[in-house]
Design an enzyme around this catalytic site. Sequence first.
Site, PDB file in Angstrom:
ATOM      1  N   LYS A 138       0.797  -1.219   0.000  1.00  0.00           N
ATOM      2  CA  LYS A 138       0.000   0.000   0.000  1.00  0.00           C
ATOM      3  C   LYS A 138       0.836   1.279   0.000  1.00  0.00           C
ATOM      4  CE  LYS A 138      -1.091   1.117   4.891  1.00  0.00           C
ATOM      5  NZ  LYS A 138      -0.331   0.139   5.686  1.00  0.00           N
ATOM      6  N   HIS A 187       2.067  -3.852  14.667  1.00  0.00           N
ATOM      7  CA  HIS A 187       2.574  -2.762  13.823  1.00  0.00           C
ATOM      8  C   HIS A 187       2.664  -1.552  14.736  1.00  0.00           C
ATOM      9  CE1 HIS A 187       3.543  -0.310  10.495  1.00  0.00           C
ATOM     10  NE2 HIS A 187       2.361   0.209  10.274  1.00  0.00           N
ATOM     11  N   GLU A 244       7.286  -6.023   8.013  1.00  0.00           N
ATOM     12  CA  GLU A 244       6.425  -5.491   6.940  1.00  0.00           C
ATOM     13  C   GLU A 244       6.723  -4.020   6.655  1.00  0.00           C
ATOM     14  OE1 GLU A 244       2.554  -5.912   8.668  1.00  0.00           O
ATOM     15  OE2 GLU A 244       2.391  -8.025   8.226  1.00  0.00           O
TER      16      GLU A 244
HETATM   17  C1  LIG Z   1       0.755   0.126   6.363  1.00  0.00           C
HETATM   18  C2  LIG Z   1       1.216  -1.118   7.023  1.00  0.00           C
HETATM   19  C3  LIG Z   1       2.563  -1.441   7.061  1.00  0.00           C
HETATM   20  C4  LIG Z   1       3.647  -0.544   6.535  1.00  0.00           C
HETATM   21  O1  LIG Z   1       3.901   0.492   7.419  1.00  0.00           O
HETATM   22  P1  LIG Z   1       5.114   1.503   7.197  1.00  0.00           P
HETATM   23  O2  LIG Z   1       4.992   2.443   8.309  1.00  0.00           O
HETATM   24  O3  LIG Z   1       4.915   2.134   5.869  1.00  0.00           O
HETATM   25  O4  LIG Z   1       6.381   0.725   7.256  1.00  0.00           O
HETATM   26  C5  LIG Z   1       2.928  -2.653   7.633  1.00  0.00           C
HETATM   27  N1  LIG Z   1       2.005  -3.489   8.142  1.00  0.00           N
HETATM   28  C6  LIG Z   1       0.693  -3.202   8.132  1.00  0.00           C
HETATM   29  C7  LIG Z   1      -0.255  -4.177   8.679  1.00  0.00           C
HETATM   30  C8  LIG Z   1       0.252  -2.003   7.583  1.00  0.00           C
HETATM   31  O5  LIG Z   1      -1.046  -1.719   7.591  1.00  0.00           O
END
Ligand SMILES: *Cc1c(COP(=O)(O)O)cnc(C)c1O
Length: 387
Positions: free
Chosen positions: A51, A179, A254
């Site tokens: 995303k 996260h 991630e």
């Molecule tokens: C958006 C998202 C990420 C990426 O986050 P960043 O801050 O761009 O590294 C990772 N995991 C999940 C579940 C997300 O929704």
Amino acid sequence: MKYFRLSQDAVKALADSYSTPLLVLSLEQIELNYNLLAENMPGVKIYYAVKANPDERIVRKLSSLGGYFDVASDGEMRMLNHLGIDAERMVYANPVKTASGLNVARETGVNKFTFDSESEIGKMAAAIPGGTVLLRIRVDNPRALVDLNKKFGAHPDEALDLLIKAHEAGLDVAGLCFHVGSQSTGNEAYLDALKICRGLFDAANKRGLNLRILDIGGGFPIPTLTEEPDVAAMAAGIYKAVKQYFPHTEIWAEPGRYICGTAVNLITQVIGTKVRNNQQWYFLDDGLYGTFSGVIFDHWDFELETFKTGKRIQATFAGPSCDSLDIMFRDKPTVELEIGDLILVPNCGAYTSASATVFNGFAKTQIVIWEEVYEEIKAKLELAAAG
Ligand SMILES: *Cc1c(COP(=O)(O)O)cnc(C)c1O
């Protein structure tokens, strides 16, 4: 660490060849960013959060490097499937999945999921019986720019109960994820989350579950107007703690922003100026509905490099559309500008073009690959120097 940043000459030559607004993407920078995380967190599977920037060329580059992918929708799964990326390399990491998303997961063979509520268990078990699931745990992080934990994550107190219910529904309950929030500076939130997860792993395993995967999410930061975080040190510190708490567990991460954020530069130009109520206004040919959508959706303050010196003022910067919302910055420090001045916006690869619209008939800003146009631009610059 030096990140991708076009020189003034390159900005001029690119604007001349491709016109503006123009996004320039460095796939070499994508590779450097991926490698920095991979080297400082050896063995960790890196799932790029699509995303942040779903450009196919980024996805293909990461795929060629052996990367994995965090997808959150039917569209993202379909796109990766079309690019030939194995479903085994994807996790459908949206805690609340749509019917269409679950259908596409079944069709394409994606069978790894995250969830954070009881209502999701039945949906997953019905769509993909025996699917592999990670429970998302809520972690509080006031130091993140975008704190996602208000929306997502089960409270640690409910975790055990949810894991057992998912197991009873026939799902392969494989682990936990969290996260810490986006653009997280510092390791504290990760370390807190690791402690919580260790306790939950032990409690779950005592109840006969066999948790084997921990997903530490994204959040790794990029430079801002005021700070340049040392991501190598940060990743190494997190990795050390991960190995201490989870020596035998498979670890995933991630990252989104860190992979793509520094790999893109925007070239935009001043298309109008005016003074109203003693305030200087500059209109640019990219705006809030375009690449600068990150001002709203990502709470981001962008650097504007004008390559000019002169009197410093504070100005309002607006986009090209006929909407009064289309104002990116107020009281933004700048030198005085005029129509035709080119502006470079570095570090604008994450949550920018991804959330751009075509509102008011303005097309999405074209993206060229720096390594593909480099020879042409270099030849142009040499010609200019010779003439
Ligand atoms: C958006 C998202 C990420 C990426 O986050 P960043 O801050 O761009 O590294 C990772 N995991 C999940 C579940 C997300 O929704």
